[in-house]
Design a protein around this motif. Structure first.
Motif, PDB file in Angstrom:
ATOM      1  N   SER A 105      -8.472   0.115   6.954  1.00  9.97           N
ATOM      2  CA  SER A 105      -8.560  -1.306   7.257  1.00  9.97           C
ATOM      3  C   SER A 105      -8.307  -1.584   8.733  1.00  9.97           C
ATOM      4  O   SER A 105      -8.953  -2.445   9.334  1.00  9.97           O
ATOM      5  CB  SER A 105      -7.600  -2.116   6.384  1.00  9.97           C
ATOM      6  OG  SER A 105      -6.255  -1.735   6.600  1.00  9.97           O
TER       7      SER A 105
ATOM      8  N   ASP B 200      -2.701  -4.126   1.784  1.00  9.91           N
ATOM      9  CA  ASP B 200      -4.021  -3.941   2.405  1.00  9.91           C
ATOM     10  C   ASP B 200      -3.971  -3.234   3.755  1.00  9.91           C
ATOM     11  O   ASP B 200      -4.991  -3.160   4.444  1.00  9.91           O
ATOM     12  CB  ASP B 200      -4.757  -5.283   2.565  1.00  9.91           C
ATOM     13  CG  ASP B 200      -4.962  -5.990   1.230  1.00  9.91           C
ATOM     14  OD1 ASP B 200      -5.244  -5.295   0.242  1.00  9.91           O
ATOM     15  OD2 ASP B 200      -4.825  -7.220   1.188  1.00  9.91           O
TER      16      ASP B 200
ATOM     17  N   SER C 242       0.861  -1.192   0.000  1.00 13.17           N
ATOM     18  CA  SER C 242       0.000   0.000   0.000  1.00 13.17           C
ATOM     19  C   SER C 242       0.889   1.231   0.000  1.00 13.17           C
ATOM     20  O   SER C 242       1.792   1.346   0.836  1.00 13.17           O
ATOM     21  CB  SER C 242      -0.891   0.000   1.246  1.00 13.17           C
ATOM     22  OG  SER C 242      -1.759  -1.114   1.250  1.00 13.17           O
TER      23      SER C 242
END
Length: 317
Positions: free
Chosen positions: A239, A234, A218
Motif C-alpha cells: 500500500s 491497511d 495488519s
C-alpha cells in the motif's frame, strides 16, 4: 506526516523451502522476456542482502546500472530506518526507502551515524488505542506472548521479549505502559508492535493472530522465528509502495518486485512482475509471477542484468 487509511511447494522440517513449479504464464530468469520496468522494488533481508547482511559487488553493480538506465530502485523492508546502514551506501538518485513494512518512507541520504528524525519523509502510524486492542487480544489468545513497540524514535520492549542488542538504550516495561501516551514524553508515532512467542510455530502464530486481531491491524511476519509485526490498518509494503508510485505516475505494470517472506506477499501480488527468491516461503512462491535464485546467489542482480540486457537488445537496430 500523512495518514492513509498455491502453487505446490513446501517447507522442509529444517525450514528450507522446497521447489515448486512455475505458473505457466509466469516469467522466470530463464524464460520469456521481462517487461522493461520504471521501478524495481526489492526487499532486503533474505532477498537483496546475503545471509551475512552484505550486498555483493555484483548486486551493487546491478543496482547502479538500473539507475543509470533510468529505472528507479526502492528498498522496501521491514527494517526500521536506523537499521538501513546496510544499504545506505548503495542508494542512487532518489534516496528513498520504505521501512517498517510500509509504516515509514525515509530519506537514506539524511541518515547519519546518529539518527536525527529528519530521515522520515512520510509516516503511517499504528494508533496506540488500536495497538492496545491487539495486545489485549493476543494476550488472551496466546498466553506467553511478549511485545515490543517500535517508535519513530527507537524500540522499547517488555522484560520477557528477546532483547535487541542493536538497541541497548531501549526502555523496558509492559506493552500497556509503553503504549500509554501519558508516560511517553514526546508521544512519538508508533510504527509497529512486535509480538513474540517462544512455543508456537511461526505460521501457526501468524494464523492465530490474524484470526484473533486481524480486524484491528495488519499482521505479518518476516522472521524465521515466531515473531509477528503489527502495523496500522491497511498499512503494508504494497500500500505504501502504491502511494509512492502514484505520486510518480508509475503504474503497477511498470514495477518489478522481489521478496522472500510473508510480509512481501501483498507487494508481489500488486506489482506487474514479481519474483520469489529461491529461498522464499511457500506463500511467497505462490504469490509471485516468477522465481529467481536464492539471495546468496544474487537472485535480484540476475534478474536486473537480464532486464537491462533485453532492453539493450531491443534498442539495437
Amino acid at each position: 506526516m500523512f495518514h492513509v487509511k498455491h502453487r505446490p511447494g513446501g517447507m522442509r522440517e529444517d525450514g528450507r523451502v522446497t521447489s515448486a513449479p512455475q505458473r505457466p504464464d509466469g516469467p522466470t530468469p530463464t524464460s520469456r522476456p521481462t517487461p522493461i520496468p520504471r521501478l524495481i522494488a526489492t526487499d532486503l533481508d533474505g532477498t537483496l542482502l546475503r545471509d551475512d547482511k552484505t550486498v555483493s559487488s555484483r548486486t551493487v553493480a546491478a543496482l547502479a546500472a538500473a539507475e543509470e538506465a533510468g529505472i528507479a530502485v526502492f528498498f522496501v523492508t521491514g527494517r526500521p530506518a536506523r537499521w538501513m546502514g546496510v544499504v545506505s551506501d548503495h542508494v542512487q538518485g532518489h534516496g528513498l526507502a520504505i521501512c517498517a513494512n510500509g509504516a515509514a518512507v525515509v530519506d537514506l541520504h539524511a541518515i547519519g551515524p546518529v539518527p536525527t528524525g529528519r530521515e522520515f519523509v512520510q509516516v503511517r502510524p499504528l494508533p496506540r488505542i488500536t495497538a492496545l486492542k491487539v495486545v489485549e487480544a493476543l494476550r488472551a489468545a496466546a498466553p506467553g506472548t511478549s511485545f515490543a513497540v517500535e517508535l519513530t524514535t527507537g524500540i522499547n520492549y517488555e522484560p520477557a521479549y528477546p532483547p535487541f542488542f542493536q538497541d541497548p538504550g531501549a526502555n523496558v516495561a509492559t506493552a500497556e505502559q509503553l503504549l500509554d501516551e501519558a508516560r511517553d514524553d514526546d508521544s512519538a508515532p508508533v510504527l509497529k508492535v512486535l509480538a513474540h512467542h517462544a512455543e508456537l510455530a511461526p505460521d501457526e502464530f501468524l494464523a492465530l493472530a490474524r484470526s484473533t486481531a486481524g480486524a484491528y491491524a495488519s499482521i505479518t511476519r518476516s522472521s524465521p522465528t515466531s515473531l509477528l509485526e503489527i502495523s496500522g490498518p491497511d498499512v503494508s509494503k504494497a500500500s505504501t509502495l502504491a502511494l509512492c508510485c502514484e505520486e510518480r505516475g508509475i503504474s503497477p505494470a511498470e514495477v518489478v518486485a522481489f521478496g522472500d517472506m510473508p510480509n512481501d506477499v501483498e507487494m508481489l501480488t500488486w506489482a506487474g512482475t514479481s519474483y520469489a527468491m529461491g529461498n522464499a516461503h511457500p506463500d511467497v512462491i505462490a504469490a509471485a509471477s516468477g522465481r529467481t535464485v536464492a539471495n546468496n546467489e544474487d537472485g535480484v542482480a540476475l534478474v536486473i542484468e537480464r532486464i537491462l540486457a533485453e532492453r539493450a537488445a531491443r534498442a539495437r537496430p
